[in-house]
Design a protein around this motif. Structure first.
Motif, PDB file in Angstrom:
ATOM      1  N   GLY A  77       0.821  -1.197   0.000  1.00 57.76           N
ATOM      2  CA  GLY A  77       0.000   0.000   0.000  1.00 57.76           C
ATOM      3  C   GLY A  77       0.854   1.245   0.000  1.00 57.76           C
ATOM      4  N   VAL A  78       1.912   1.261   0.847  1.00 55.00           N
ATOM      5  CA  VAL A  78       2.820   2.406   0.945  1.00 55.00           C
ATOM      6  C   VAL A  78       4.252   1.907   1.040  1.00 55.00           C
ATOM      7  CG1 VAL A  78       3.517   4.445   2.260  1.00 55.00           C
ATOM      8  CG2 VAL A  78       1.098   3.811   2.159  1.00 55.00           C
ATOM      9  N   VAL A  79       5.128   2.495   0.243  1.00 52.12           N
ATOM     10  CA  VAL A  79       6.571   2.328   0.385  1.00 52.12           C
ATOM     11  C   VAL A  79       7.149   3.709   0.659  1.00 52.12           C
ATOM     12  CG1 VAL A  79       8.734   1.723  -0.755  1.00 52.12           C
ATOM     13  CG2 VAL A  79       6.680   0.345  -1.163  1.00 52.12           C
ATOM     14  N   ALA A  80       7.906   3.851   1.750  1.00 48.66           N
ATOM     15  CA  ALA A  80       8.549   5.120   2.088  1.00 48.66           C
ATOM     16  C   ALA A  80       9.961   4.816   2.560  1.00 48.66           C
ATOM     17  CB  ALA A  80       7.775   5.866   3.164  1.00 48.66           C
ATOM     18  N   ALA A  81      10.960   5.416   1.914  1.00 50.59           N
ATOM     19  CA  ALA A  81      12.341   5.053   2.228  1.00 50.59           C
ATOM     20  C   ALA A  81      13.272   6.232   2.011  1.00 50.59           C
ATOM     21  CB  ALA A  81      12.790   3.881   1.358  1.00 50.59           C
ATOM     22  N   ILE A  82      14.349   6.269   2.810  1.00 50.94           N
ATOM     23  CA  ILE A  82      15.484   7.169   2.608  1.00 50.94           C
ATOM     24  C   ILE A  82      16.712   6.284   2.465  1.00 50.94           C
ATOM     25  CG2 ILE A  82      16.934   8.978   3.596  1.00 50.94           C
ATOM     26  CD1 ILE A  82      14.495   9.993   5.113  1.00 50.94           C
ATOM     27  N   PHE A  83      17.433   6.415   1.349  1.00 53.85           N
ATOM     28  CA  PHE A  83      18.486   5.456   1.046  1.00 53.85           C
ATOM     29  C   PHE A  83      19.897   5.825   1.490  1.00 53.85           C
ATOM     30  CE2 PHE A  83      15.210   3.691  -1.682  1.00 53.85           C
ATOM     31  CZ  PHE A  83      15.388   2.338  -1.445  1.00 53.85           C
ATOM     32  N   PRO A  84      20.328   7.078   1.510  1.00 55.00           N
ATOM     33  CA  PRO A  84      21.714   7.320   1.921  1.00 55.00           C
ATOM     34  C   PRO A  84      21.966   6.845   3.348  1.00 55.00           C
ATOM     35  CG  PRO A  84      20.799   9.259   0.861  1.00 55.00           C
ATOM     36  CD  PRO A  84      19.661   8.318   1.095  1.00 55.00           C
ATOM     37  N   ALA A  85      23.039   6.084   3.537  1.00 54.16           N
ATOM     38  CA  ALA A  85      23.348   5.578   4.875  1.00 54.16           C
ATOM     39  C   ALA A  85      23.577   6.717   5.855  1.00 54.16           C
ATOM     40  CB  ALA A  85      24.579   4.674   4.815  1.00 54.16           C
ATOM     41  N   GLY A  86      24.096   7.842   5.362  1.00 57.76           N
ATOM     42  CA  GLY A  86      24.354   8.981   6.228  1.00 57.76           C
ATOM     43  C   GLY A  86      23.240  10.002   6.246  1.00 57.76           C
ATOM     44  N   GLY A  87      22.093   9.666   5.671  1.00 59.31           N
ATOM     45  CA  GLY A  87      20.977  10.599   5.637  1.00 59.31           C
ATOM     46  C   GLY A  87      20.464  10.916   7.035  1.00 59.31           C
ATOM     47  N   VAL A  88      20.135  12.183   7.275  1.00 55.54           N
ATOM     48  CA  VAL A  88      19.701  12.606   8.610  1.00 55.54           C
ATOM     49  C   VAL A  88      18.202  12.869   8.668  1.00 55.54           C
ATOM     50  CG1 VAL A  88      21.957  13.575   9.150  1.00 55.54           C
ATOM     51  CG2 VAL A  88      20.205  15.037   8.110  1.00 55.54           C
ATOM     52  N   GLY A  89      17.486  12.656   7.569  1.00 50.22           N
ATOM     53  CA  GLY A  89      16.049  12.914   7.543  1.00 50.22           C
ATOM     54  C   GLY A  89      15.255  11.836   8.253  1.00 50.22           C
ATOM     55  N   ASP A  90      14.003  12.173   8.561  1.00 49.86           N
ATOM     56  CA  ASP A  90      13.077  11.247   9.208  1.00 49.86           C
ATOM     57  C   ASP A  90      12.022  10.776   8.215  1.00 49.86           C
ATOM     58  OD1 ASP A  90      14.299  11.530  11.738  1.00 49.86           O
ATOM     59  OD2 ASP A  90      13.166  13.379  12.097  1.00 49.86           O
ATOM     60  N   ILE A  91      11.404   9.627   8.535  1.00 46.44           N
ATOM     61  CA  ILE A  91      10.310   9.082   7.737  1.00 46.44           C
ATOM     62  C   ILE A  91       9.059   9.031   8.599  1.00 46.44           C
ATOM     63  CG2 ILE A  91       9.439   7.090   6.462  1.00 46.44           C
ATOM     64  CD1 ILE A  91      12.324   6.316   5.888  1.00 46.44           C
ATOM     65  N   SER A  92       7.954   9.560   8.069  1.00 48.60           N
ATOM     66  CA  SER A  92       6.671   9.520   8.765  1.00 48.60           C
ATOM     67  C   SER A  92       5.605   9.037   7.793  1.00 48.60           C
ATOM     68  CB  SER A  92       6.301  10.912   9.291  1.00 48.60           C
ATOM     69  OG  SER A  92       4.979  10.924   9.810  1.00 48.60           O
ATOM     70  N   VAL A  93       4.848   8.003   8.182  1.00 55.47           N
ATOM     71  CA  VAL A  93       3.777   7.464   7.344  1.00 55.47           C
ATOM     72  C   VAL A  93       2.504   7.390   8.172  1.00 55.47           C
ATOM     73  CG1 VAL A  93       2.945   5.490   6.024  1.00 55.47           C
ATOM     74  CG2 VAL A  93       5.371   6.125   5.923  1.00 55.47           C
ATOM     75  N   THR A  94       1.424   7.975   7.648  1.00 58.02           N
ATOM     76  CA  THR A  94       0.116   7.935   8.300  1.00 58.02           C
ATOM     77  C   THR A  94      -0.914   7.458   7.289  1.00 58.02           C
ATOM     78  OG1 THR A  94       0.699   9.819   9.707  1.00 58.02           O
ATOM     79  CG2 THR A  94      -1.637   9.257   9.536  1.00 58.02           C
ATOM     80  N   THR A  95      -1.686   6.434   7.646  1.00 60.61           N
ATOM     81  CA  THR A  95      -2.760   5.957   6.777  1.00 60.61           C
ATOM     82  C   THR A  95      -4.080   6.105   7.516  1.00 60.61           C
ATOM     83  OG1 THR A  95      -2.420   3.675   7.526  1.00 60.61           O
ATOM     84  CG2 THR A  95      -1.266   4.362   5.531  1.00 60.61           C
ATOM     85  N   ASN A  96      -4.995   6.844   6.926  1.00 65.61           N
ATOM     86  CA  ASN A  96      -6.291   7.100   7.546  1.00 65.61           C
ATOM     87  C   ASN A  96      -7.427   6.340   6.881  1.00 65.61           C
ATOM     88  OD1 ASN A  96      -5.305   9.001   9.484  1.00 65.61           O
ATOM     89  ND2 ASN A  96      -5.097  10.499   7.825  1.00 65.61           N
ATOM     90  N   GLY A  97      -7.092   5.486   5.922  1.00 64.92           N
ATOM     91  CA  GLY A  97      -8.090   4.667   5.251  1.00 64.92           C
ATOM     92  C   GLY A  97      -7.686   3.213   5.288  1.00 64.92           C
ATOM     93  N   ALA A  98      -8.459   2.387   4.609  1.00 63.37           N
ATOM     94  CA  ALA A  98      -8.164   0.957   4.552  1.00 63.37           C
ATOM     95  C   ALA A  98      -7.027   0.692   3.578  1.00 63.37           C
ATOM     96  CB  ALA A  98      -9.407   0.194   4.114  1.00 63.37           C
ATOM     97  N   ILE A  99      -6.284  -0.390   3.851  1.00 65.07           N
ATOM     98  CA  ILE A  99      -5.221  -0.842   2.948  1.00 65.07           C
ATOM     99  C   ILE A  99      -5.516  -2.282   2.553  1.00 65.07           C
ATOM    100  CG2 ILE A  99      -2.760  -1.292   2.675  1.00 65.07           C
ATOM    101  CD1 ILE A  99      -2.188   0.835   4.708  1.00 65.07           C
TER     102      ILE A  99
END
Length: 261
Positions: free
Chosen positions: A239-261
């Motif tokens: 339903g959802v793929v969310a990724a950050i690939f650089p090993a040194g990446g400093v960002g965050d990942i946030s996933v919210t689903t408000n419906g059915a999957i």
């Protein structure tokens, strides 16, 4: 569709309309600017996206060509501009045939407001500017897609695809349906210099086996990935793929689903 440059330097996509239709589109600009503000003026102001002069893309059946091959029916409009290339599909209007693709190889970014319908018809497999029903490609600056309209690929390819190739963010604020008969629903990519991906959708459908509903992958070393699905997700794979690939990446990942999957 043809590309023009307004007095403020903004590159625009413009579909030739009868006088009454053009006036109706222009009358709606004030409310659209208000919507842009509500969607995040901070993200857009640095690229000058609040400037007037946004053009309309009205009812048109596109061909799988790059402008100016077959104006005003070219699917793909490309420019090299320090200002955003922009298009608006008004409520009740349809871009059909081979869908729509906008490319800015400059640093000005891309802006699309869709309150109508953008679709690839069954049997079509567009390639000009990408294969999705709506393809947005930038080389820097903000890339924004927003609106209540639908994006539907009934042919071959993804629904909505956004590619950021430079320093800048991607913002998707979609409330309408996004559908891909054979491909993925929403695909978003960036590069190391990019500054973040934010994707909010309504219902997304991509039922072919192996295809994801929402696929957001970042290669940024600093940017965050935020995905909010406010509608149901129907997919042949994730339903959802969310990724950050650089090993040194400093960002965050946030996933919210408000419906059915």
């Amino acid at each position: 569709m043809t590309r023009s440059t307004s007095s403020n330097g903004q590159a625009t996509v413009q579909q030739s309309l009868p006088g009454a239709g053009r006036r109706a589109g222009l009358y709606g600009q004030s409310s659209r600017h208000a919507m842009l503000s509500a969607l995040g003026a901070v993200a857009m102001a640095s690229a000058g996206l609040m400037a007037p002069g946004l053009a309309m893309a009205a009812d048109v059946v596109t061909t799988d060509t790059t402008a100016p091959t077959n104006p005003p029916n070219d699917r793909h409009v490309t420019t090299n501009s320090a200002a955003p290339v922009a298009a608006i599909v008004a409520a009740g209007d349809t871009v059909s045939g081979n869908g729509l693709a906008l490319t800015n190889t400059g640093a000005g970014g891309v802006l699309v407001i869709n309150d109508g319908t953008i679709t690839v018809d069954a049997g079509q497999a567009p390639t000009a500017g990408g294969t999705a029903a709506l393809n947005l490609t930038g080389s820097g600056g903000s890339i924004l897609y927003a609106g209540d309209g639908d994006v539907i690929n009934s042919g071959v390819g993804n629904g909505l695809q956004v590619s950021q190739g430079g320093a800048g963010a991607v913002t998707v604020q979609a409330t309408g349906a996004i559908v891909a008969t054979t491909g993925e629903g929403v695909v978003v990519r960036d590069v190391a210099a990019s500054t973040g991906l934010s994707v909010t959708t309504g219902a997304v459908t991509a039922l072919t086996g192996g295809q994801d509903g929402i696929d957001v992958q970042s290669f940024s070393t600093t940017g965050n990935v935020v995905v909010v699905a406010n509608g149901d997700l129907a997919a042949g794979n994730a339903g959802v793929v969310a990724a950050i690939f650089p090993a040194g990446g400093v960002g965050d990942i946030s996933v919210t689903t408000n419906g059915a999957i």
